[in-house]
Design a protein around this motif. Sequence first.
Motif, short mmCIF file in Angstrom:
data_model
loop_
_atom_site.label_atom_id
_atom_site.label_comp_id
_atom_site.label_asym_id
_atom_site.label_seq_id
_atom_site.Cartn_x
_atom_site.Cartn_y
_atom_site.Cartn_z
N LEU A 197 10.10 -1.56 3.36
CA LEU A 197 10.73 -0.23 3.46
C LEU A 197 12.24 -0.30 3.24
CD1 LEU A 197 8.78 1.13 6.55
CD2 LEU A 197 8.76 2.15 4.25
N ALA A 198 12.82 -1.47 3.47
CA ALA A 198 14.28 -1.62 3.38
C ALA A 198 14.72 -2.17 2.03
CB ALA A 198 14.77 -2.54 4.49
N THR A 199 13.74 -2.42 1.17
CA THR A 199 14.01 -3.04 -0.14
C THR A 199 13.18 -2.29 -1.19
OG1 THR A 199 12.16 -4.56 0.20
CG2 THR A 199 14.32 -5.33 0.94
N ALA A 200 13.14 -2.85 -2.39
CA ALA A 200 12.28 -2.23 -3.40
C ALA A 200 10.80 -2.52 -3.09
CB ALA A 200 12.65 -2.76 -4.78
N GLY A 201 10.55 -3.45 -2.19
CA GLY A 201 9.19 -3.83 -1.81
C GLY A 201 9.20 -5.26 -1.32
N TYR A 202 8.26 -5.65 -0.47
CA TYR A 202 8.09 -7.00 0.08
C TYR A 202 9.04 -7.30 1.25
CZ TYR A 202 6.19 -11.75 0.01
OH TYR A 202 5.53 -12.91 0.34
N SER A 204 0.83 -1.21 0.00
CA SER A 204 0.00 0.00 0.00
C SER A 204 0.86 1.27 0.00
CB SER A 204 -0.91 0.00 1.23
OG SER A 204 -0.12 -0.05 2.38
N PHE A 205 2.17 1.11 -0.09
CA PHE A 205 3.05 2.27 -0.20
C PHE A 205 4.22 1.88 -1.10
CE2 PHE A 205 4.44 -0.36 3.30
CZ PHE A 205 5.80 -0.45 3.11
N LYS A 206 4.90 2.91 -1.65
CA LYS A 206 6.07 2.65 -2.49
C LYS A 206 7.29 3.21 -1.78
CE LYS A 206 5.10 1.65 -7.19
NZ LYS A 206 3.89 2.10 -7.89
N THR A 207 8.28 2.39 -1.55
CA THR A 207 9.49 2.83 -0.86
C THR A 207 10.26 3.84 -1.72
OG1 THR A 207 9.61 0.69 0.21
CG2 THR A 207 11.63 2.01 0.24
N ILE A 208 10.36 3.52 -3.01
CA ILE A 208 11.14 4.37 -3.92
C ILE A 208 10.57 4.23 -5.33
CG2 ILE A 208 12.86 2.48 -4.14
CD1 ILE A 208 14.96 4.80 -4.52
N LEU A 236 8.31 8.51 9.55
CA LEU A 236 7.34 7.47 9.88
C LEU A 236 7.45 7.10 11.36
CD1 LEU A 236 7.72 5.11 6.79
CD2 LEU A 236 5.73 6.49 7.37
N PRO A 237 6.38 6.72 12.03
CA PRO A 237 5.03 6.52 11.49
C PRO A 237 4.16 7.76 11.58
CG PRO A 237 5.09 5.74 13.73
CD PRO A 237 6.47 6.27 13.43
N ALA A 238 4.68 8.86 12.13
CA ALA A 238 3.82 10.03 12.38
C ALA A 238 3.32 10.63 11.06
CB ALA A 238 4.58 11.08 13.18
N VAL A 239 4.21 10.73 10.08
CA VAL A 239 3.85 11.40 8.81
C VAL A 239 4.26 10.51 7.65
CG1 VAL A 239 4.22 13.49 7.44
CG2 VAL A 239 4.41 13.60 9.93
N GLU A 240 3.32 10.30 6.70
CA GLU A 240 3.64 9.53 5.50
C GLU A 240 3.85 10.51 4.35
OE1 GLU A 240 0.94 6.28 4.75
OE2 GLU A 240 1.73 5.97 2.73
N GLY A 264 12.56 13.37 -10.69
CA GLY A 264 13.61 12.92 -9.78
C GLY A 264 13.20 11.63 -9.09
N VAL A 265 13.87 11.30 -7.98
CA VAL A 265 13.60 10.04 -7.30
C VAL A 265 12.67 10.31 -6.12
CG1 VAL A 265 14.62 8.02 -6.19
CG2 VAL A 265 15.92 9.25 -7.95
N ARG A 266 11.50 9.69 -6.14
CA ARG A 266 10.54 9.88 -5.04
C ARG A 266 10.74 8.77 -4.01
NH1 ARG A 266 5.31 10.09 -7.46
NH2 ARG A 266 5.49 12.34 -7.56
N MET A 267 10.84 9.16 -2.75
CA MET A 267 11.02 8.15 -1.69
C MET A 267 10.10 8.49 -0.53
SD MET A 267 15.15 8.23 -1.36
CE MET A 267 16.15 8.83 -2.73
#
Length: 350
Positions: free
Chosen positions: A164-169, A2-6, A21-25, A12-15
Motif C-alpha cells: 500500500l505504501a509503494t507501487a506494490g510488494y 490482490s489489490f492495486k495501490t495506484i 481501509l479496512p472497512a471499505v475497499e 485519471g489516476v485510480r488509487m
Amino acid sequence: MSFKTIEWTDEGVRMIDQRKLPAVEEYPVFKNYEEVATAIRAMVIRGAPAIGVAAAMGIALGVRDSKAKNLAELQGDFKLITDTLASTRPTAVNLFWAIDRMKRLFREIATDGAEQRTIAERLIKEALAIQTEDIESNKRIGKFGQSLLPDSGTILTHCNAGALATAGYGTALGVIRAAVENGKRLRVLADETRPFLQGARLTAWELWKDSIDVRVISDNMAGSFMRQGLIDAVIVGADRIAANGDVANKIGTYPVAVLAKQHEIPFYVAAPFSTLDLKMPDGSHIPIEERDPAEVTHIGGVRIVPDGVSVFNPAFDVTPHQFITAIITDRGVAQPPYAQSLMTLRNEGI
Ligand code: MRU
C-alpha cells in the motif's frame, strides 16, 4: 497482489482510498493534477514510494490536459503543476525525486521542440516506468533483506511500508514477504501507529489478505513484548535517509529503535535508493511534516481530547544511525558506518 495501490487510466489516476481501509475497499479516480495533489495531502495514498508514483502520474495528467497554446504557456503550466504536487508532503524525499525525474525529462523533450501530445505521452510512459521500477526495486530489497531475518520468529514493524505504501510488494513488508516466500515461518507484530493507524488498519489488512500471520499491538506494548523475549527483529521503512544513515520515518519509529537497542534486538530499515538524500549530511536537516491536529484530537470522527486543549502532531521522527543495525536497499545491504557504506552502494551497487 490482490489489490492495486495506484493505477494510470485514461480517465485519471485510480488509487485505493487508504483513509477508508479496512472497512471499505474503494478505488476512486482522481481526474486532474489538483485532485491528485489533494489525494496525496489527505493521505488517500501515502508511503514514500507510492507518493512518488502518484506525483509522477499527476504531472503526466496535468501536462496531457493543459490548455496551453504554445510551449511558453506549457512551461508555465508545468511549473504550476510540479509546484502544486511538491507542496503536498515535505518529508518523503521520493516525492521530490519523482518530480525531479519528470522535470528532467520535460526539459529534455521540450528543448527538442516536441508537441504537447508527444510530451504528454513521454511523461505518461515515464510515470509508468517509475511505477514498474518501484515494484522491481521492492523485490530486490526483499531478496537482499530476507536472509537477515531468522528462519522462524516474530518481527515487529511500525506504520505501513508494504504494498500500500509503494507501487506494490513493499519495502519492510517486502522483506517479510520474501522471507515467507522462502519458507521462513514468521509472525508479524504490527504497531497500531497512532494517530493515523497505518499499522492497525493497513499493515494488518494487507498481510491478512496475503495470509501472513499478523497481530496488532498498540504502540505502547512494544517494550514489554521485547522485554519478554517475544520479538526477534524489527523492520521498518523510511521517508528519507541522510548521508550518515539517520532515518526519518513515521512518528514512533525512534522509540522503537531505542527499545530494540536496549533489548539487543536487530533494527532494520528497508528502502529503495530513491529514499536516500545523500545531499543531507544528517537527520537534523530533514523537514518534519506537522499534520492536522484533528488526527490526534479525534478517533473515527469522535473527539477524545477536551475541546480547547491543543496537541502536537509531527508525522515523522528521526532515528539516529547508531540505532540501526543495517539499511536494506535495492542495491544491497548497508552496514555501519553508513557514511561509507551508502556511498559505496551508490557508486558500486548493482
Ligand atoms: O505518513 P505516511 O503514512 O505516508 O508515512 C509512511 C511511512 O512512514 C513509511 O514507513 C515510509 O513512507 C516508507 S513506505 C515504503
